[in-house]
Write a protein that holds these residues in place. Structure first.
Motif, PDB file in Angstrom:
ATOM      1  N   ARG A   1       0.989  -1.216   0.024  1.00 29.92           N
ATOM      2  CA  ARG A   1      -0.168  -0.127  -0.034  1.00 29.92           C
ATOM      3  C   ARG A   1       0.755   1.319  -0.142  1.00 29.92           C
ATOM      4  O   ARG A   1       0.336   2.319  -0.061  1.00 29.92           O
ATOM      5  N   LEU A   2       2.260   1.104   0.045  1.00 33.38           N
ATOM      6  CA  LEU A   2       3.177   2.187   0.116  1.00 33.38           C
ATOM      7  C   LEU A   2       3.911   2.417  -1.259  1.00 33.38           C
ATOM      8  O   LEU A   2       3.764   1.552  -2.110  1.00 33.38           O
ATOM      9  N   PRO A   3       4.201   3.302  -1.833  1.00 33.58           N
ATOM     10  CA  PRO A   3       5.366   3.736  -2.815  1.00 33.58           C
ATOM     11  C   PRO A   3       6.606   2.912  -2.272  1.00 33.58           C
ATOM     12  O   PRO A   3       7.222   3.175  -1.423  1.00 33.58           O
ATOM     13  N   ILE A   4       7.000   1.909  -3.243  1.00 33.46           N
ATOM     14  CA  ILE A   4       7.995   1.020  -2.903  1.00 33.46           C
ATOM     15  C   ILE A   4       9.056   1.136  -4.160  1.00 33.46           C
ATOM     16  O   ILE A   4       8.827   1.252  -5.245  1.00 33.46           O
ATOM     17  N   ARG A   5      10.288   0.791  -3.979  1.00 35.30           N
ATOM     18  CA  ARG A   5      11.203   0.442  -4.936  1.00 35.30           C
ATOM     19  C   ARG A   5      11.711  -1.263  -4.547  1.00 35.30           C
ATOM     20  O   ARG A   5      11.967  -1.494  -3.299  1.00 35.30           O
ATOM     21  N   LYS A   6      11.755  -1.888  -5.672  1.00 35.27           N
ATOM     22  CA  LYS A   6      12.349  -3.220  -5.526  1.00 35.27           C
ATOM     23  C   LYS A   6      13.892  -3.021  -5.262  1.00 35.27           C
ATOM     24  O   LYS A   6      14.516  -2.287  -5.828  1.00 35.27           O
TER      25      LYS A   6
ATOM     26  N   LEU B   1      16.198  -2.395   6.842  1.00 32.73           N
ATOM     27  CA  LEU B   1      16.200  -3.827   6.904  1.00 32.73           C
ATOM     28  C   LEU B   1      16.425  -4.464   8.247  1.00 32.73           C
ATOM     29  O   LEU B   1      15.825  -5.449   8.545  1.00 32.73           O
ATOM     30  N   ASN B   2      16.989  -3.590   9.145  1.00 28.52           N
ATOM     31  CA  ASN B   2      16.764  -3.790  10.501  1.00 28.52           C
ATOM     32  C   ASN B   2      15.592  -3.698  11.247  1.00 28.52           C
ATOM     33  O   ASN B   2      15.513  -3.912  12.307  1.00 28.52           O
ATOM     34  N   SER B   3      14.694  -3.086  10.859  1.00 26.98           N
ATOM     35  CA  SER B   3      13.159  -2.875  11.367  1.00 26.98           C
ATOM     36  C   SER B   3      12.478  -3.744  11.129  1.00 26.98           C
ATOM     37  O   SER B   3      12.805  -4.910  10.673  1.00 26.98           O
ATOM     38  N   LYS B   4      11.486  -4.171  11.836  1.00 25.75           N
ATOM     39  CA  LYS B   4      10.648  -5.284  12.116  1.00 25.75           C
ATOM     40  C   LYS B   4      10.045  -5.726  10.551  1.00 25.75           C
ATOM     41  O   LYS B   4       9.701  -6.807  10.302  1.00 25.75           O
TER      42      LYS B   4
ATOM     43  N   ASP C   1      13.735  -8.855  -5.254  1.00 23.49           N
ATOM     44  CA  ASP C   1      12.360  -8.272  -5.159  1.00 23.49           C
ATOM     45  C   ASP C   1      12.011  -7.852  -3.887  1.00 23.49           C
ATOM     46  O   ASP C   1      10.583  -7.582  -3.741  1.00 23.49           O
ATOM     47  N   PHE C   2      12.853  -7.786  -2.698  1.00 19.57           N
ATOM     48  CA  PHE C   2      12.800  -7.084  -1.627  1.00 19.57           C
ATOM     49  C   PHE C   2      12.260  -5.688  -1.707  1.00 19.57           C
ATOM     50  O   PHE C   2      12.623  -4.952  -2.360  1.00 19.57           O
ATOM     51  N   LYS C   3      11.236  -5.527  -0.872  1.00 18.83           N
ATOM     52  CA  LYS C   3      10.312  -4.191  -1.167  1.00 18.83           C
ATOM     53  C   LYS C   3      10.822  -3.324  -0.143  1.00 18.83           C
ATOM     54  O   LYS C   3      11.068  -3.407   1.019  1.00 18.83           O
ATOM     55  N   VAL C   4      11.378  -1.937  -0.543  1.00 15.18           N
ATOM     56  CA  VAL C   4      11.680  -1.061   0.356  1.00 15.18           C
ATOM     57  C   VAL C   4      10.858   0.309  -0.121  1.00 15.18           C
ATOM     58  O   VAL C   4      10.823   0.704  -0.919  1.00 15.18           O
ATOM     59  N   PRO C   5      10.429   0.723   1.295  1.00 15.81           N
ATOM     60  CA  PRO C   5       9.416   1.838   1.100  1.00 15.81           C
ATOM     61  C   PRO C   5      10.155   3.329   0.666  1.00 15.81           C
ATOM     62  O   PRO C   5      11.329   3.261   1.109  1.00 15.81           O
ATOM     63  N   VAL C   6       9.334   3.878  -0.072  1.00 16.03           N
ATOM     64  CA  VAL C   6      10.140   5.373  -0.521  1.00 16.03           C
ATOM     65  C   VAL C   6       9.471   6.244   0.666  1.00 16.03           C
ATOM     66  O   VAL C   6       8.407   6.588   0.485  1.00 16.03           O
ATOM     67  N   ILE C   7      10.420   6.982   1.368  1.00 15.25           N
ATOM     68  CA  ILE C   7       9.901   7.905   2.270  1.00 15.25           C
ATOM     69  C   ILE C   7      10.447   9.244   1.964  1.00 15.25           C
ATOM     70  O   ILE C   7      11.488   9.431   1.202  1.00 15.25           O
ATOM     71  N   PRO C   8       9.912  10.406   2.367  1.00 13.86           N
ATOM     72  CA  PRO C   8      10.506  11.940   1.967  1.00 13.86           C
ATOM     73  C   PRO C   8      12.070  11.907   2.042  1.00 13.86           C
ATOM     74  O   PRO C   8      12.490  11.426   3.426  1.00 13.86           O
ATOM     75  N   THR C   9      12.809  12.558   1.535  1.00 15.78           N
ATOM     76  CA  THR C   9      14.075  12.728   1.534  1.00 15.78           C
ATOM     77  C   THR C   9      14.822  13.371   2.682  1.00 15.78           C
ATOM     78  O   THR C   9      15.596  12.782   3.418  1.00 15.78           O
ATOM     79  N   PRO C  10      13.941  14.475   3.536  1.00 20.20           N
ATOM     80  CA  PRO C  10      14.472  14.824   4.637  1.00 20.20           C
ATOM     81  C   PRO C  10      14.515  14.127   5.789  1.00 20.20           C
ATOM     82  O   PRO C  10      15.115  13.971   6.547  1.00 20.20           O
ATOM     83  N   ILE C  11      13.364  13.105   5.473  1.00 22.04           N
ATOM     84  CA  ILE C  11      13.311  12.035   6.822  1.00 22.04           C
ATOM     85  C   ILE C  11      14.528  11.097   6.610  1.00 22.04           C
ATOM     86  O   ILE C  11      15.040  10.414   7.764  1.00 22.04           O
ATOM     87  N   GLN C  12      14.688  10.644   5.405  1.00 22.98           N
ATOM     88  CA  GLN C  12      15.811   9.675   5.051  1.00 22.98           C
ATOM     89  C   GLN C  12      17.039  10.321   5.735  1.00 22.98           C
ATOM     90  O   GLN C  12      17.744   9.517   6.147  1.00 22.98           O
ATOM     91  N   GLU C  13      17.316  11.638   5.399  1.00 23.76           N
ATOM     92  CA  GLU C  13      18.316  12.537   5.972  1.00 23.76           C
ATOM     93  C   GLU C  13      18.527  12.146   7.317  1.00 23.76           C
ATOM     94  O   GLU C  13      19.572  12.136   7.932  1.00 23.76           O
TER      95      GLU C  13
END
Length: 461
Positions: free
Chosen positions: A37-42, A152-155, A180-192
């Motif tokens: 349900r989230l924007p993701i990148r494989k 990766l280390n989150s639940k 095909d591991f799913k990685v959610p895309v979150i806003p860049t400032p939060i990633q930073e």
């Protein structure tokens, strides 16, 4: 209560033909549903490389002064444990191009301890065995590597890693599925913000290691261990009176380095451990009392010099049984000491640890108030005690350190000024490590909270 999942055949086909029930556990399906349900990148779309390190025999290439060679046991949560790495010769390292690890690479254990990932953040190129190497494409803008590490280390990331391990008895992470591991895309400032927390945590961890090494070096220097050269003769002799006096007939007990340590100790001020601390041996509750959740049943594998570590193979007991065993629960200020398997690992309990110690562990309470627990733990973890322990446990197929021998362990006593200096360094090391752990916990929680907020349609800020 029985738990099951029902999935259509089409879902099985879309999941690499996986038929094992573990792959379709309800919690995995729930996480998969949340991520969809989230924007993701494989993972394959944000990486230059997802490959496995060298697989095969390596012992003949080990050497004292070579390239660091990391194995699955060095993979920790977020950062590598490089304290006990072997090294391989440079010429063989040059041949193993695909298993070379560079700055910024993320590493996952391919077999054994699934569900955690480490990053390598040094400039020297090292090598790896049976470890998945993930090289993030720095040109893509969606995902930075330290945010990916936190995910990766989150639940939500850890569960995917465990799920993607094959369903066999000897599990290993499947590279094709991992792509095909799913990685959610979150806003860049939060990633930073997450990236900064992980980077500072890394610096705190490095500071902690340096302080701890300084404490050990100061201790071993003051004990004269840095000047002690251990001899390794082809043969050695023991008198009959020694055999009778020690009640030991095995040749290992009389190795020359053990005798050198014994002689060295005779020139130092020492106290037997039994006069410094009282002991409580752990309990074996029995596998029938293991529970799927509850309080940790602390085994030898959980006890490290820096704390009680948890992993996928941990055992738990019910809250009810935990409450019935108060004398086996570690308390802040006590020390945990392993006695079986890998004897002699000592840790000062410095935070509340809800669990019960197994029979392979003793917990100690200080009796001699002139010595600090930090000083005692550092001495026990040092070479001068490790060699005494190795000698006491030698000659047996199953390594077991008898309680009577634990009490006889000779603890060198330095001046109060030096003891304080060593204790202060050890405490500063712990403080830095604790701050690192706090930052990493915040980074993981930030990732998890963002995912849950987004799927609940709450604003992300």
């Amino acid at each position: 209560m029985a738990v099951w999942s029902e999935v259509p055949v089409s879902v099985i086909h879309n999941n690499y033909g996986r038929l094992d029930a573990e792959f379709f556990r309800p919690e995995y399906l729930q996480i998969d549903n949340i991520l969809q349900r989230l924007p993701i990148r494989k993972l394959k779309t944000i990486t230059n490389k997802i490959d496995v390190g060298h697989v095969g025999p390596m012992v003949k290439h080990y050497c004292e002064d070579g390239v660091l060679f990391i194995q699955t046991q060095q993979i920790g949560e977020f950062f590598l444990d490089l304290s006990a790495c072997v090294r391989i010769d440079h010429s063989f390292h040059e041949l193993l191009k695909k298993s070379q690890v560079n700055n910024g690479n993320i590493l996952i254990a391919r077999s054994g301890s699934f569900g955690k990932a480490s990053i390598y953040m040094e400039n020297e190129v090292i090598n790896s065995a049976d470890i998945i190497i993930i090289d993030i494409n720095k040109d893509q803008q969606d995902i930075n590597n330290l945010y990916l590490l936190a995910f990766l280390n989150s639940k939500y990331g850890s569960a995917q890693l465990i799920r993607y391990a094959s369903g066999g008895l000897q599990g290993h992470v499947n590279l094709t599925i991992l792509e095909d591991f799913k990685v959610p895309v979150i806003p860049t400032p939060i990633q930073e913000d997450i990236r900064q927390k992980v980077r500072i945590a890394y610096e705190k961890t490095a500071q902690s290691i340096a302080l701890y090494n300084n404490a050990k070096q100061l201790l071993e220097s003051e004990l004269g261990l840095d000047k002690l050269v251990f001899e390794k003769p082809i043969g050695y002799e023991a008198s009959f009176s020694e055999v009778v006096g020690n009640n030991r007939a095995d040749a290992d007990y009389y190795q020359v380095p053990f005798r050198q340590i014994e002689k060295h100790l005779s020139n130092l001020t020492v106290k037997p451990l039994a006069k410094i601390a009282s002991f409580t041996k752990g309990i074996e509750v029995g596998s029938k009392y293991y529970a799927s959740s509850g309080k940790l049943f602390i085994r030898v594998s959980n006890v490290k010099e820096n704390g009680v570590e948890t992993g996928n193979s941990d055992k738990y007991i019910s809250n009810e049984l935990f409450n019935q065993l108060p004398s086996f629960q570690p308390q802040v200020g006590e020390l945990l000491l392993t006695k079986d398997g890998t004897p002699g690992i000592c840790y000062v309990v410095d935070e509340i640890t809800e669990g019960v110690i197994s029979s392979g562990i003793v917990k100690m309470k200080m009796v001699d108030q002139d010595l600090s627990p930090e000083y005692l733990a550092l001495v026990i973890n040092s070479k001068i005690c490790r060699m005494q322990i190795e000698r006491a446990c030698s000659g047996a197929l199953i390594v077991h350190w008898k309680p009577v021998e634990i009490g006889r362990l000779k603890i060198p006593i330095l001046s109060s000024k030096l003891r304080q200096e060593i204790s202060d360094l050890a405490q500063k090391s712990k403080n830095a490590r604790r701050e690192s752990a706090r930052l990493l916990s915040q980074a993981k929680k930030r990732v998890e909270d963002l995912i849950e907020e987004a799927t609940n349609h709450e604003p992300v800020s």
